[in-house]
Design an enzyme around this catalytic site. Structure first.
Site, PDB file in Angstrom:
ATOM      1  NE  ARG A 160      -4.120  -1.737   2.244  1.00 49.88           N
ATOM      2  CZ  ARG A 160      -5.014  -1.932   3.212  1.00 49.88           C
ATOM      3  NH1 ARG A 160      -4.870  -1.282   4.376  1.00 49.88           N
ATOM      4  NH2 ARG A 160      -6.047  -2.736   3.031  1.00 49.88           N
ATOM      5  CD  GLU A 182      -5.388  -7.324  -4.151  1.00 49.12           C
ATOM      6  OE1 GLU A 182      -5.991  -8.372  -3.839  1.00 49.12           O
ATOM      7  OE2 GLU A 182      -5.494  -6.267  -3.506  1.00 49.12           O
ATOM      8  CD  GLN A 194      -7.322 -20.418  -2.864  1.00 52.73           C
ATOM      9  OE1 GLN A 194      -6.510 -20.432  -3.775  1.00 52.73           O
ATOM     10  NE2 GLN A 194      -8.195 -21.398  -2.705  1.00 52.73           N
ATOM     11  CB  THR A 195      -1.918 -16.566   1.305  1.00 54.84           C
ATOM     12  OG1 THR A 195      -1.816 -17.602   0.329  1.00 54.84           O
ATOM     13  CG2 THR A 195      -0.724 -16.660   2.243  1.00 54.84           C
ATOM     14  CG  LEU A 199       3.523 -17.512  -0.434  1.00 55.05           C
ATOM     15  CD1 LEU A 199       3.682 -16.472  -1.525  1.00 55.05           C
ATOM     16  CD2 LEU A 199       2.497 -17.043   0.587  1.00 55.05           C
ATOM     17  N   GLY A 200       2.250 -22.038  -1.270  1.00 54.73           N
ATOM     18  CA  GLY A 200       1.243 -22.968  -1.766  1.00 54.73           C
ATOM     19  C   GLY A 200       0.479 -22.441  -2.980  1.00 54.73           C
ATOM     20  CE1 TYR A 241     -10.649  -8.093  -4.253  1.00 55.22           C
ATOM     21  CE2 TYR A 241      -8.822  -9.564  -4.784  1.00 55.22           C
ATOM     22  CZ  TYR A 241      -9.344  -8.518  -4.041  1.00 55.22           C
ATOM     23  OH  TYR A 241      -8.574  -7.884  -3.102  1.00 55.22           O
ATOM     24  CG  ASP A 245     -12.619  -9.427  -0.981  1.00 55.31           C
ATOM     25  OD1 ASP A 245     -13.644  -8.792  -0.599  1.00 55.31           O
ATOM     26  OD2 ASP A 245     -11.530  -9.354  -0.389  1.00 55.31           O
ATOM     27  CB  CYS A 275     -21.781  -4.414  15.356  1.00 56.09           C
ATOM     28  SG  CYS A 275     -22.095  -5.929  14.406  1.00 56.09           S
ATOM     29  CB  CYS A 288     -19.025  -1.361  12.151  1.00 53.31           C
ATOM     30  SG  CYS A 288     -19.370  -1.324  10.375  1.00 53.31           S
ATOM     31  CB  THR A 326      -9.584 -26.888  -2.209  1.00 50.27           C
ATOM     32  OG1 THR A 326      -8.570 -25.889  -2.387  1.00 50.27           O
ATOM     33  CG2 THR A 326     -10.954 -26.215  -2.159  1.00 50.27           C
TER      34      THR A 326
END
Length: 349
Positions: A24, A36, A41-42, A79-80, A119, A137, A199, A202, A298
């Site tokens: 960022r 990204e 999945q990590t 990382l897979g 995404y 996502d 909440c 938020c 998975t």
């Protein structure tokens, strides 16, 4: 709260509370894209070190496109989901060939690159190029379901369409990338699954229907998870002359092209394991059991038992693609599938 006020409240919260993440701080197209893909999945914390190491070795699209497979696979090790980095490299080559090394900025063009879906295309377009497009996502879907008390199944195609229409109505025109990142942080830190949602903190609590009705845990609606198939395997750490035997997975399919320890389906007895080792061309002199291990894919679980086998001489050249590697080669050259991590930790070379 109208859409303008809603976006303002979210971005003010983000400015106070945002996560400080390396990608960022310098959101170039390559940095956003790489992060990204890694984040798919990590967990964020697991990605930080990999991201910085990858960038140090391959700092731009040109260096990634030119790098040999051995290099970028090794940087990804641990990382897979290695299809991600294979597609990352394919896309880098395509960007060099089709776009002169410059990342395309439109969602349509981005979707034409390997490994980039709706995404990721939206995330790159909004964060790196300032385009007003929501990046849908799991976090954004969960927030949408609670904000609207959405009754549809969360992973259905219609749900994604409805969520996109909802966010298109409120996304900031001036800060679309930060708007998307604010929602990612909101979902990762406050609007958590189940009863973990916070909440009270938020920024959208006053316009959330599920919160107003006290039904936060009713959303999102999910289908019953598919049960994983269990497969038993026997893994062999075969030692010879201070090295360990490795094999390479097929070029297609599960763990494609990665290295592995020789293994067989089923639970082999010691005698069966020794017979298998002899069939590979080794002359075993000692065998001992190793700690059992499990690896979850998975839709599949490997339940593994292992043996350490010491060998004396080769009766013949190892069968198939079996080869030997020392500790340095394992650390620096060969990419071992993470499914065998528990047995890598039990290595004695």
């Amino acid at each position: 709260m109208d859409s303008t006020e809603q976006a303002k409240a979210l971005l003010e919260w983000y400015d106070r509370s945002r996560r400080i993440l390396p990608w960022r701080e310098d959101p170039t197209p390559y940095h956003v894209w790489l992060s990204e893909i890694m984040l798919q999945q990590t967990r964020v914390e697991a990605v930080r070190a990999y991201y910085l190491r990858f960038l140090e070795a391959l700092p731009d699209i040109a260096s990634l496109a030119a790098a040999p497979e051995e290099r970028w696979l090794k940087l990804w090790e641990g990382l897979g989901y290695y299809s991600r980095v294979r597609n990352l490299h394919k896309a880098a080559v395509q960007i060099m060939d089709q776009y002169g090394g410059q990342m395309p900025s439109s969602e349509k063009e981005l979707l034409g690159l390997p490994g980039i879906g709706p995404y990721t295309a939206a995330a790159i377009a909004s964060i790196a190029f300032g385009q007003r497009t929501p990046a849908i996502d799991g976090n954004l879907l969960r927030i949408f379901a609670r904000m609207t008390c959405y009754a549809g199944e969360i992973h259905a195609l219609q749900t994604k369409k409805d969520a996109r229409a909802y966010y298109e109505n409120i996304i900031s025109g001036d800060r679309p990338g930060e708007f998307n990142q604010a929602l990612m942080d909101l979902g990762a830190g406050l609007c958590l699954p189940g009863s973990a949602a916070d909440c009270a903190a938020c920024p959208w609590q006053d316009c959330c229907r599920a919160h107003a009705e006290g039904r936060e845990t009713d959303f999102p609606k999910t289908a019953k998870a598919r049960e994983r198939r269990i497969e038993k395997r026997t893994v062999l750490l075969i030692y010879h002359d201070g090295r360990v035997a490795l094999d390479r997975r097929p070029a297609r399919g599960l763990l494609a092209g990665l290295c592995e320890f020789p293994n067989r389906k089923g639970e082999l007895t010691e005698d069966q394991a020794l017979e298998y080792v002899r069939g590979l061309g080794f002359s075993p002199v000692q065998i001992r059991p190793l700690t059992d291990a499990k690896h979850i894919f998975t839709h599949l679980e490997w339940h593994m038992k292992g043996y350490e086998v010491k060998t004396d001489e080769w009766k013949q050249k190892p069968a198939g693609g079996i080869f030997l590697a020392d500790r340095q080669q394992l650390e620096e050259k060969y990419t071992l599938a993470s499914a065998f991590a528990a047995y890598r930790q039990q290595l004695r070379i």
